[in-house]
Design a protein around this motif. Structure first.
Motif, mmCIF file in Angstrom:
data_model
loop_
_atom_site.group_PDB
_atom_site.id
_atom_site.type_symbol
_atom_site.label_atom_id
_atom_site.label_comp_id
_atom_site.label_asym_id
_atom_site.label_seq_id
_atom_site.Cartn_x
_atom_site.Cartn_y
_atom_site.Cartn_z
ATOM 1 N N GLY A 74 -86.496 113.831 30.166
ATOM 2 C CA GLY A 74 -86.698 115.098 30.696
ATOM 3 C C GLY A 74 -85.564 115.760 31.595
ATOM 4 O O GLY A 74 -85.777 116.803 32.093
ATOM 5 N N PHE A 75 -84.356 114.780 31.767
ATOM 6 C CA PHE A 75 -83.311 115.417 32.544
ATOM 7 C C PHE A 75 -82.143 115.415 31.700
ATOM 8 O O PHE A 75 -80.982 115.334 32.148
ATOM 9 C CB PHE A 75 -83.057 114.249 33.575
ATOM 10 C CG PHE A 75 -84.305 114.191 34.537
ATOM 11 C CD1 PHE A 75 -84.373 115.370 35.606
ATOM 12 C CD2 PHE A 75 -85.174 113.382 34.485
ATOM 13 C CE1 PHE A 75 -85.460 115.050 36.906
ATOM 14 C CE2 PHE A 75 -86.285 113.339 35.431
ATOM 15 C CZ PHE A 75 -86.377 113.987 36.570
ATOM 16 N N GLU A 76 -82.175 116.227 30.671
ATOM 17 C CA GLU A 76 -80.968 116.223 29.709
ATOM 18 C C GLU A 76 -80.008 117.418 30.359
ATOM 19 O O GLU A 76 -78.924 117.210 30.284
ATOM 20 C CB GLU A 76 -81.529 116.997 28.532
ATOM 21 C CG GLU A 76 -80.283 117.072 27.298
ATOM 22 C CD GLU A 76 -79.998 118.439 27.296
ATOM 23 O OE1 GLU A 76 -78.948 118.725 26.859
ATOM 24 O OE2 GLU A 76 -80.573 119.632 28.060
ATOM 25 N N ASN A 155 -86.109 124.326 28.444
ATOM 26 C CA ASN A 155 -86.411 123.275 29.697
ATOM 27 C C ASN A 155 -87.062 121.886 29.047
ATOM 28 O O ASN A 155 -88.070 121.862 28.849
ATOM 29 C CB ASN A 155 -87.244 124.013 30.410
ATOM 30 C CG ASN A 155 -87.528 123.497 31.866
ATOM 31 O OD1 ASN A 155 -87.371 122.229 32.004
ATOM 32 N ND2 ASN A 155 -87.522 124.364 32.830
ATOM 33 N N TRP A 156 -86.099 121.055 29.042
ATOM 34 C CA TRP A 156 -86.311 119.636 28.783
ATOM 35 C C TRP A 156 -87.473 119.045 29.671
ATOM 36 O O TRP A 156 -88.586 118.464 29.242
ATOM 37 C CB TRP A 156 -85.185 118.725 28.393
ATOM 38 C CG TRP A 156 -84.611 119.053 27.191
ATOM 39 C CD1 TRP A 156 -83.508 119.955 26.825
ATOM 40 C CD2 TRP A 156 -84.635 118.393 25.914
ATOM 41 N NE1 TRP A 156 -83.241 119.819 25.525
ATOM 42 C CE2 TRP A 156 -84.063 118.926 24.759
ATOM 43 C CE3 TRP A 156 -85.574 117.265 25.637
ATOM 44 C CZ2 TRP A 156 -83.846 118.279 23.675
ATOM 45 C CZ3 TRP A 156 -85.498 116.834 24.230
ATOM 46 C CH2 TRP A 156 -84.646 117.460 23.499
ATOM 47 N N SER A 159 -91.032 120.764 29.024
ATOM 48 C CA SER A 159 -91.387 120.420 27.829
ATOM 49 C C SER A 159 -91.925 118.805 27.763
ATOM 50 O O SER A 159 -92.841 118.536 27.383
ATOM 51 C CB SER A 159 -90.545 120.640 26.506
ATOM 52 O OG SER A 159 -90.022 122.070 26.799
ATOM 53 N N ILE A 160 -91.197 117.704 28.215
ATOM 54 C CA ILE A 160 -91.375 116.650 28.138
ATOM 55 C C ILE A 160 -92.673 116.274 29.363
ATOM 56 O O ILE A 160 -93.605 115.684 28.807
ATOM 57 C CB ILE A 160 -90.405 115.895 28.642
ATOM 58 C CG1 ILE A 160 -89.051 115.959 27.591
ATOM 59 C CG2 ILE A 160 -90.768 114.241 28.779
ATOM 60 C CD1 ILE A 160 -89.475 115.333 26.097
ATOM 61 N N ALA A 161 -92.783 117.196 30.206
ATOM 62 C CA ALA A 161 -93.715 116.918 30.856
ATOM 63 C C ALA A 161 -95.299 117.449 30.605
ATOM 64 O O ALA A 161 -96.286 116.797 30.674
ATOM 65 C CB ALA A 161 -93.629 117.758 32.359
ATOM 66 N N VAL A 162 -95.125 118.400 29.710
ATOM 67 C CA VAL A 162 -96.490 118.707 28.849
ATOM 68 C C VAL A 162 -97.015 117.928 27.981
ATOM 69 O O VAL A 162 -97.921 117.593 27.886
ATOM 70 C CB VAL A 162 -95.862 120.116 28.405
ATOM 71 C CG1 VAL A 162 -97.119 120.638 27.360
ATOM 72 C CG2 VAL A 162 -95.830 121.410 29.382
#
Length: 211
Positions: A74-76, A155-156, A159-162
Motif C-alpha cells: 500500500g505504500f508504492e 491511490n494504492w 485501494s489495498i485498504a479496501v
C-alpha cells in the motif's frame, strides 16, 4: 548523442538490477518457504487451542493478513521516492511478515474442512468449495483492483485498504465454525424385523466378547 548513450546505459543498468532483484527475491522466497513450512507445521501440530486445532490459525490470518497486505503493497507512492536500499529492505521485511501470516493459515484452511464433518462426501464438498472460493477471490482481485485504482486516482494505500477490509469481512465467519462435529445418527423409526435383527446382532457381538 551523449545524452542518448547515457540514457540507454542507465536503462540497461536499471533493467539488469531489476532482473537481479527478481532472481534474488525468487531465491529468497523459495528458501524461506522451505525453511518456514516445516516450522509452521510443527507449531500447528503442537499447539492446542480451546476453540479448535485449525480454526484459530485461519482466524489469525483474518486479523493479520489484511494489515500486512496494506504494509506490503500500500505504500508504492512513498517508496518510489526512497533509496533502492530502503525499498529492498522494506519490501523484504513486509513480504516476509505477510508471507508468514498467510502460510500459517494456508494449510489449516484446507485441513479445516476435514474436521468440520466426519462424512467423506461433505468433506469433498467443503474442499471443492474452498478451491472455488479461492478462484473467485483471485478473479475479483484481477478485475476489481484496476477499477478501484482508477476510482481512487491510483491511490494504492486506499485501494489495498479496501481489499483488506473486504478480505477481513470474508474470513470473519470462520469464528462460527465448529471442529469435530459429531456424525448425525439415523433417528428414523425401525420396523420390528429390523429391530429384532439389530438386537440379535448385538447379542452375538456381546457373546463373542465374553468368550
Amino acid at each position: 548523442g551523449r545524452v542518448h548513450r547515457h540514457t540507454s546505459a542507465r536503462i540497461a543498468e536499471l533493467a539488469a538490477a531489476a532482473q537481479a532483484l527478481d532472481a534474488l527475491a525468487a531465491g529468497d522466497r523459495a528458501g524461506y518457504d522451505a525453511l518456514m513450512d516445516p516450522v509452521l507445521a510443527t507449531f500447528i501440530e503442537r499447539f492446542r487451542f480451546t476453540s479448535g486445532r485449525f480454526k484459530p490459525w485461519v482466524f489469525l490470518a483474518a486479523i493479520t493478513v489484511p494489515p500486512f497486505t496494506v504494509l506490503c503493497f500500500g505504500f508504492e507512492g512513498v517508496l518510489t521516492q526512497q533509496d533502492l536500499a530502503v525499498r529492498i529492505t522494506y519490501a523484504t521485511v513486509t513480504y516476509l511478515l505477510w508471507g508468514t501470516a498467510y502460510a500459517a493459515s494456508d494449510g489449516p484452511g484446507y485441513a479445516l474442512g476435514a474436521v468440520m464433518t466426519p462424512e467423506p462426501a461433505e468433506r469433498n464438498v467443503l474442499l471443492a468449495n474452498n478451491h472455488v472460493a479461492g478462484i473467485i477471490g483471485i478473479l475479483i482481485g484481477i478485475v476489481g483492483m484496476p477499477q478501484l485504482l482508477a476510482a481512487t486516482a491510483n491511490n494504492w494505500f486506499l485501494s489495498i485498504a479496501v481489499f483488506g477490509v473486504v478480505g477481513f469481512l470474508a474470513m470473519l465467519p470462520i469464528r462460527t465454525v465448529t471442529e469435530r462435529r459429531p456424525m448425525v445418527t439415523d433417528t428414523r423409526p425401525r420396523s420390528a424385523p429390523v429391530r429384532r435383527a439389530t438386537a440379535a446382532a448385538t447379542a452375538c457381538a456381546s457373546a463373542r466378547r465374553r468368550q
